[in-house]
Design a protein around this motif. Structure first.
Motif, PDB file in Angstrom:
ATOM      1  N   TYR A 196      -7.333  17.156  40.579  1.00 28.80           N
ATOM      2  CA  TYR A 196      -6.870  15.803  40.245  1.00 28.80           C
ATOM      3  C   TYR A 196      -5.361  15.849  40.048  1.00 28.80           C
ATOM      4  CZ  TYR A 196      -8.133  11.059  38.902  1.00 28.80           C
ATOM      5  OH  TYR A 196      -8.318   9.697  38.898  1.00 28.80           O
ATOM      6  N   ALA A 240      -1.418  11.127  39.175  1.00 33.34           N
ATOM      7  CA  ALA A 240      -2.493  10.135  39.102  1.00 33.34           C
ATOM      8  C   ALA A 240      -3.113  10.108  37.713  1.00 33.34           C
ATOM      9  CB  ALA A 240      -3.558  10.439  40.151  1.00 33.34           C
ATOM     10  N   LEU A 299      -4.838   6.452  37.336  1.00 36.13           N
ATOM     11  CA  LEU A 299      -5.250   5.906  38.635  1.00 36.13           C
ATOM     12  C   LEU A 299      -6.497   6.618  39.120  1.00 36.13           C
ATOM     13  CD1 LEU A 299      -4.640   4.045  41.060  1.00 36.13           C
ATOM     14  CD2 LEU A 299      -3.296   5.931  42.031  1.00 36.13           C
ATOM     15  N   SER A 300      -7.491   5.851  39.484  1.00 41.39           N
ATOM     16  CA  SER A 300      -8.715   6.396  40.053  1.00 41.39           C
ATOM     17  C   SER A 300      -9.104   5.546  41.251  1.00 41.39           C
ATOM     18  CB  SER A 300      -9.840   6.412  39.008  1.00 41.39           C
ATOM     19  OG  SER A 300     -10.126   5.092  38.583  1.00 41.39           O
ATOM     20  N   ALA A 323       1.687   7.953  42.303  1.00 42.53           N
ATOM     21  CA  ALA A 323       0.299   8.316  42.023  1.00 42.53           C
ATOM     22  C   ALA A 323      -0.574   8.157  43.252  1.00 42.53           C
ATOM     23  CB  ALA A 323      -0.237   7.462  40.874  1.00 42.53           C
ATOM     24  N   VAL A 324      -0.368   7.081  44.010  1.00 41.04           N
ATOM     25  CA  VAL A 324      -1.162   6.859  45.220  1.00 41.04           C
ATOM     26  C   VAL A 324      -0.896   7.954  46.245  1.00 41.04           C
ATOM     27  CG1 VAL A 324      -1.541   5.300  47.163  1.00 41.04           C
ATOM     28  CG2 VAL A 324      -1.321   4.369  44.866  1.00 41.04           C
ATOM     29  N   LEU A 380      -2.736  11.152  45.310  1.00 42.49           N
ATOM     30  CA  LEU A 380      -4.165  11.132  45.648  1.00 42.49           C
ATOM     31  C   LEU A 380      -4.367  11.312  47.149  1.00 42.49           C
ATOM     32  CD1 LEU A 380      -5.703   8.286  43.428  1.00 42.49           C
ATOM     33  CD2 LEU A 380      -5.716  10.747  43.040  1.00 42.49           C
TER      34      LEU A 380
END
Length: 466
Positions: free
Chosen positions: A384, A388, A393-394, A424-425, A428
């Motif tokens: 993870y 994020a 952010l999930s 964060a995006v 991921l």
């Protein structure tokens, strides 16, 4: 013959079975379970229901097509409840596949089950954990209050004398409860001084409530009200539905009573006189003849304008606009379109057409150890991202890739990712893309007519905060 095939994990890999694995992909649910999904769903449902309410309040409410208004008030809350989730599930599990510029025949392997990686060490009492809990606690509380109101009504009426009649049960209250109805019961206050003709009109009104199933409609609306309780607009609907039900019962009472009370003016006078009697205790969930929106009922009884039925069709453009708006909101988290080509690029020879997708009819492809091993290998590569975690952010990152004729992964790319801060995006997306690119196993390519054929797959990688 070359044919297009809809993306499906069963399309090419007809014998590739969905095996259990430690982290199954999330399936679409009626209600959201994570904070981002919950907030997005509540916002979209509020916008949908708010638009429907404005249409009713300023266009439909004064019209005399009561049956249409009753259906409108019953079903638009359910539309606001379900539409965002259905659109979200459709966009999430059937992401659009842009055409690939790679030459050669490529089979469509479709969507594979994806793993879920959870962030370890996130705050125990963080906001993402408690907002869904608060929402579901509110739902249970609303349902408990509804059950308590039904129980209270039953306790107050269980010892009253009853008389079974055709189509309803007459419960004589002896002045303890006002004249009203619930389900098949008609609570009748025989102490009210009424002439036989007036009593016939009041009874016809309550019989109309029973025959038209108004109690069931109220209970269904209370159920969706509980599910949408954070939505402020939904709490306007019960009173509006009760008003329409009273209009309908008044209209039927005028049609079925004697000429002595069939005049709207006489009936309105009876309604006003009974409404001015001393205060009587309210009984929850019942339709009361003497306490229900009296002035609005009198105004509707004496109104002579004809209904403008063209207004009923305004729901169609409104529904289309809402569907497009919800879909646009859901697509907001997708990757931005590529920049327009420069002058130099525009002068180049256009790329070849996208490869045709074949329907596999022979050997299906596979990953060493099956899909359970595939999910385990993806999870081994996943961590993870810290960025994020900090941004809380999930969500799901869809990674598309091609298994070539040699069983190797190529052309891996991100189709869709959750929305949030750019850092964060990107973290991921990078993590999911790297995990798929570095899979250690070598695929068995799909066979068509005895020859290996490249196959395209999509894996949803779910990132979830603990």
């Amino acid at each position: 013959m070359k044919t297009w095939m809809r993306p499906s994990w069963m399309s090419c890999c007809a014998t590739l079975r969905l095996l259990p694995h430690p982290h199954p992909p999330m399936s679409p649910t009626l209600l959201p379970s994570t904070t981002p999904d919950l907030l997005s769903w509540l916002l979209q449902s509020t916008l949908c229901l708010g638009a429907c309410w404005l249409l009713y309040r300023y266009v439909l409410r004064q019209e005399r097509f009561f049956h249409y208004n009753r259906r409108f008030l019953q079903f638009t809350p359910w539309l606001a409840l379900l539409l965002p989730r259905l659109v979200s599930a459709g966009l999430e599990y059937w992401p659009a596949e842009p055409a690939s510029g790679k030459a050669g025949a490529v089979l469509s392997g479709g969507l594979l089950p994806g793993p879920t990686v959870q962030a370890v060490g996130s705050a125990l009492y963080s906001l993402p954990q408690w907002l869904p809990l608060l929402y579901y606690t509110g739902v249970l509380l609303m349902l408990a209050l509804l059950g308590a109101r039904v129980l209270r009504l039953w306790l107050r009426t269980r010892h009253l004398p009853r008389e079974l009649r055709t189509g309803y049960v007459l419960v004589r209250t002896g002045g303890q409860l006002p004249t009203s109805s619930f389900g098949r019961w008609i609570l009748w206050d025989e102490t009210v001084p009424l002439t036989p003709a007036e009593a016939q009109a009041v009874l016809a009104h309550e019989i109309a409530h029973v025959q038209q199933g108004h109690t069931a409609e109220k209970l269904r609306l209370e159920l969706v009200r509980a599910l949408l309780w954070p939505n402020p607009v939904v709490h306007l609907f019960p009173r509006a539905l009760a008003q329409v039900q009273e209009f309908m019962a008044d209209a039927q009472a005028l049609r079925t009573t004697s000429p002595a009370t069939a005049s709207p003016t006489i009936y309105a006078s009876l309604l006003a006189r009974l409404a001015l009697r001393p205060y009587q205790p309210n009984v929850p969930l019942t339709q009361s003849f003497t306490q229900s929106l009296t002035l609005a009922r009198i105004r509707m009884l004496t109104q002579s304008s004809s209904a403008r039925h063209w207004k009923q069709w305004l729901l169609l453009p409104l529904g289309t606009a809402l569907l497009a708006g919800v879909a646009a909101c859901e697509k907001a988290g997708e990757l931005p379109p590529p920049p327009p080509p420069t002058v130099a690029e525009a002068s180049l020879v256009p790329p070849p057409p996208p490869p045709a997708l074949y329907t596999a009819d022979e050997q299906s492809p596979g990953y060493p150890g099956g899909q359970a091993q595939l999910m385990a290998d993806v999870l081994k590569q996943l961590k993870y991202p810290l960025a994020a975690k900090k941004a809380k952010l999930s969500g799901t990152v869809f990674v598309r890739f091609v298994v070539n004729e040699q069983g190797r992964i190529q052309d891996a790319e991100v189709l869709k990712a959750p929305s949030g801060s750019n850092g964060a995006v990107e973290a991921l997306k990078s993590e999911a893309l790297t995990a798929v690119k570095t899979l250690p196993g070598r695929w068995t390519p799909c066979q068509r007519n005895g020859q290996a054929v490249a196959t395209r797959y999509t894996i949803p990688v779910q990132f979830a905060l603990k």
